[in-house]
Write an enzyme that holds these catalytic residues in place. Structure first.
Site, short mmCIF file in Angstrom:
data_model
loop_
_atom_site.label_atom_id
_atom_site.label_comp_id
_atom_site.label_asym_id
_atom_site.label_seq_id
_atom_site.Cartn_x
_atom_site.Cartn_y
_atom_site.Cartn_z
N ASN A 177 7.82 16.09 -41.47
CA ASN A 177 6.39 16.37 -41.31
C ASN A 177 5.99 17.57 -42.15
O ASN A 177 6.83 18.41 -42.48
CB ASN A 177 6.08 16.65 -39.83
CG ASN A 177 6.00 15.36 -39.03
OD1 ASN A 177 5.57 14.33 -39.55
ND2 ASN A 177 6.42 15.41 -37.78
N CYS A 182 7.59 7.02 -41.04
CA CYS A 182 7.44 7.39 -39.64
C CYS A 182 7.79 6.17 -38.80
O CYS A 182 7.42 5.06 -39.15
CB CYS A 182 6.00 7.83 -39.35
SG CYS A 182 5.73 8.41 -37.66
N HIS A 183 8.55 6.40 -37.73
CA HIS A 183 8.97 5.25 -36.93
C HIS A 183 8.03 4.97 -35.76
O HIS A 183 8.34 4.17 -34.88
CB HIS A 183 10.40 5.44 -36.42
CG HIS A 183 10.62 6.73 -35.68
ND1 HIS A 183 11.83 7.38 -35.68
CD2 HIS A 183 9.80 7.49 -34.93
CE1 HIS A 183 11.74 8.49 -34.96
NE2 HIS A 183 10.53 8.56 -34.49
N HIS A 230 0.26 9.46 -37.32
CA HIS A 230 0.06 10.01 -35.98
C HIS A 230 -1.32 9.65 -35.42
O HIS A 230 -1.78 10.28 -34.46
CB HIS A 230 0.27 11.53 -35.95
CG HIS A 230 1.70 11.92 -36.15
ND1 HIS A 230 2.08 13.21 -36.42
CD2 HIS A 230 2.84 11.20 -36.12
CE1 HIS A 230 3.40 13.27 -36.55
NE2 HIS A 230 3.88 12.05 -36.36
N ASP A 238 3.03 8.00 -31.86
CA ASP A 238 2.64 9.37 -31.55
C ASP A 238 1.13 9.57 -31.48
O ASP A 238 0.67 10.70 -31.40
CB ASP A 238 3.22 10.32 -32.60
CG ASP A 238 4.73 10.46 -32.49
OD1 ASP A 238 5.24 10.36 -31.36
OD2 ASP A 238 5.39 10.65 -33.51
#
Length: 453
Positions: A149, A171-172, A200, A257
């Protein structure tokens, strides 16, 4: 077909083990070389030794090298994976303690009480740019794979400034759809979905199982089973009352997220005070304490594995594919085996309508030897698009402007955009205290101190 992969920040042992495990389970990449690089010699040696043991146990044809010299690691690289976090988690904790003293709290605070705190991102962006410049100098055709990040700010900044670079952010979070499907009793391997947005902040807008709309299944679960689940689930659950309420409000389901503490615990109104958080079964502070405890436990586990050479590493680490997209991405390019992978790229093909075309988006991409081709989505509902522009795009634009210019006024404007800022005096005091941290002397010199009134 072999590839040369450089991992920058390879002392993050859990991450490195996951990558090597996936490589061991990918026969198409037999013969590949992985160059581990880290500035912490002890962590580097530990990660390298464990990964060598794992590869040997698996009988994998891999060459694993190690170095503390970044440029050496980049020589001949086809892929450069940046996984480093400057200063580690302690810098997060230090900044958060200061922020909470000044009245800030978890919940919607992307650039302050979150792991993308502005003081963290400043150092990360410096590192990202330094590594990319070395990459363009030494292995200009390599793919720069941004895992650390801030993915959104990093992809946006680097791709704007270095358009010639091959850059993809990873990103998972989108794997949350698979968990959602499993919780609903659906086979995750039989679903199709779209989760457009920015990193996110991604939302499930298309959801099918065996070609049929699966939202009715979700709606039925909410009607018949959600209340019982709310009674039993942990705080900050991905199918908890807050997430279901967001789905009811916007008609799209928050994934990964988007609404949990790992993405800033958007939106802030669920976190107005402790009583409100209890109502919605939200506790971001405890969530992060659990996250850090888990990290410490993993470190102890890894240490015990490293010390116990009588046991196979693979006995303690299941030899199954992780859900991380990095090795599938590499395989798709090296072996020209096209596949669709959700990546973070610039919105230069209007893949998410309404997001600026020079800003990062998280979208499905077609990946092959030809490179990365973003695929168009139907985008976000208008209300969510408006929130994305206000709460993700606008602050990051101010952050990047402050980073490039060194303007204290712009940094204060970023702090003023936080939902918990109440006055310019509060923002100035926070900034001064953060910049007084001993390891931020360079940042303090650049952004200065508040003028006396």
């Amino acid at each position: 077909m072999p590839a040369k992969i450089a991992i920058i920040g390879a002392g993050t042992t859990v991450f490195s083990l996951s990558m090597i495990r996936d490589l061991c389970l990918t026969p198409n990449l037999a013969g590949s070389t992985v160059h581990f690089m880290d500035i912490d010699e002890s962590r580097l040696n530990s990660a390298h030794a464990l990964c060598e043991r794992l590869a040997a146990e698996a009988g994998a044809e891999l060459t694993l090298l190690k170095t503390m010299d970044r440029r050496e690691a980049l020589e001949g690289a086809d892929f450069v994976i940046l996984a480093a976090l400057v200063g580690g988690h302690q810098r997060l904790k230090d900044g958060w303690a200061i922020a909470r003293k000044h009245g800030y709290r978890f919940g919607g605070s992307l650039h302050i009480v979150h792991d993308e705190g502005f003081w963290i991102n400043y150092c990360q962006l410096e590192l990202m740019e330094d590594v990319l410049k070395d990459t363009l100098d030494i292995c200009p055709n390599a793919w720069f794979m941004l895992v650390a990040n801030p993915v959104s700010a990093g992809v946006t900044y680097l791709k704007r400034k270095y358009p010639e670079a091959n850059i993809a952010g990873f990103c998972h979070g989108s794997n949350g759809v698979r968990y959602l499907a499993s919780r609903l009793g659906l086979d995750p391997n039989e679903i199709e979905f779209e989760v457009p947005g920015v990193n996110h902040f991604i939302w499930l807008t298309e959801f099918k199982h065996k070609g049929e709309d699966a939202f009715p299944v979700l709606n039925r679960w909410i009607e018949e089973q959600s209340e019982a689940h709310f009674e039993a689930c942990r705080d900050c659950d991905s199918m908890g009352p807050k997430m279901v309420d967001l789905y009811r409000k916007f008609g799209a389901y928050p994934i990964g997220d988007t609404g949990n503490p790992g993405g800033g615990a958007w939106g802030h109104w669920y976190h107005a005070d402790d009583e409100t958080e209890r109502k919605w079964k939200e506790n971001p502070a405890e969530w992060y304490e659990g996250y850090f405890r888990h990290g410490e436990e993993e470190a102890r586990k890894i240490k015990s594995i490293a010390e116990d050479t009588t046991r196979a590493v693979s006995d303690m680490i299941p030899m199954t594919h992780s859900t991380e997209p990095m090795i599938p991405f590499i395989e798709a390019i090296v072996c020209d085996s096209p596949r669709t992978i959700i990546l973070n790229i610039l919105n230069d093909g209007n893949y998410v309508p309404g997001i600026p075309q020079d800003f990062q988006v998280e979208v499905p991409c077609r990946v092959s030897a030809a490179g990365v081709e973003g695929l168009p989505t139907k985008g976000l509902p208008q209300q969510l698009l408006s929130f994305a522009l206000r709460d993700r795009v606008a602050p990051i634009e101010i952050e990047l402007a402050a980073f490039e210019s060194g303007s204290r006024d712009l940094m204060l404007q970023l702090i003023m955009m936080d939902p918990w800022t109440r006055s310019i005096e509060q923002a100035n005091a926070l900034l001064d205290d953060i910049l007084s941290l001993p390891y931020l002397s360079g940042m303090k010199e650049r952004f200065g101190t508040a003028a006396k009134v």
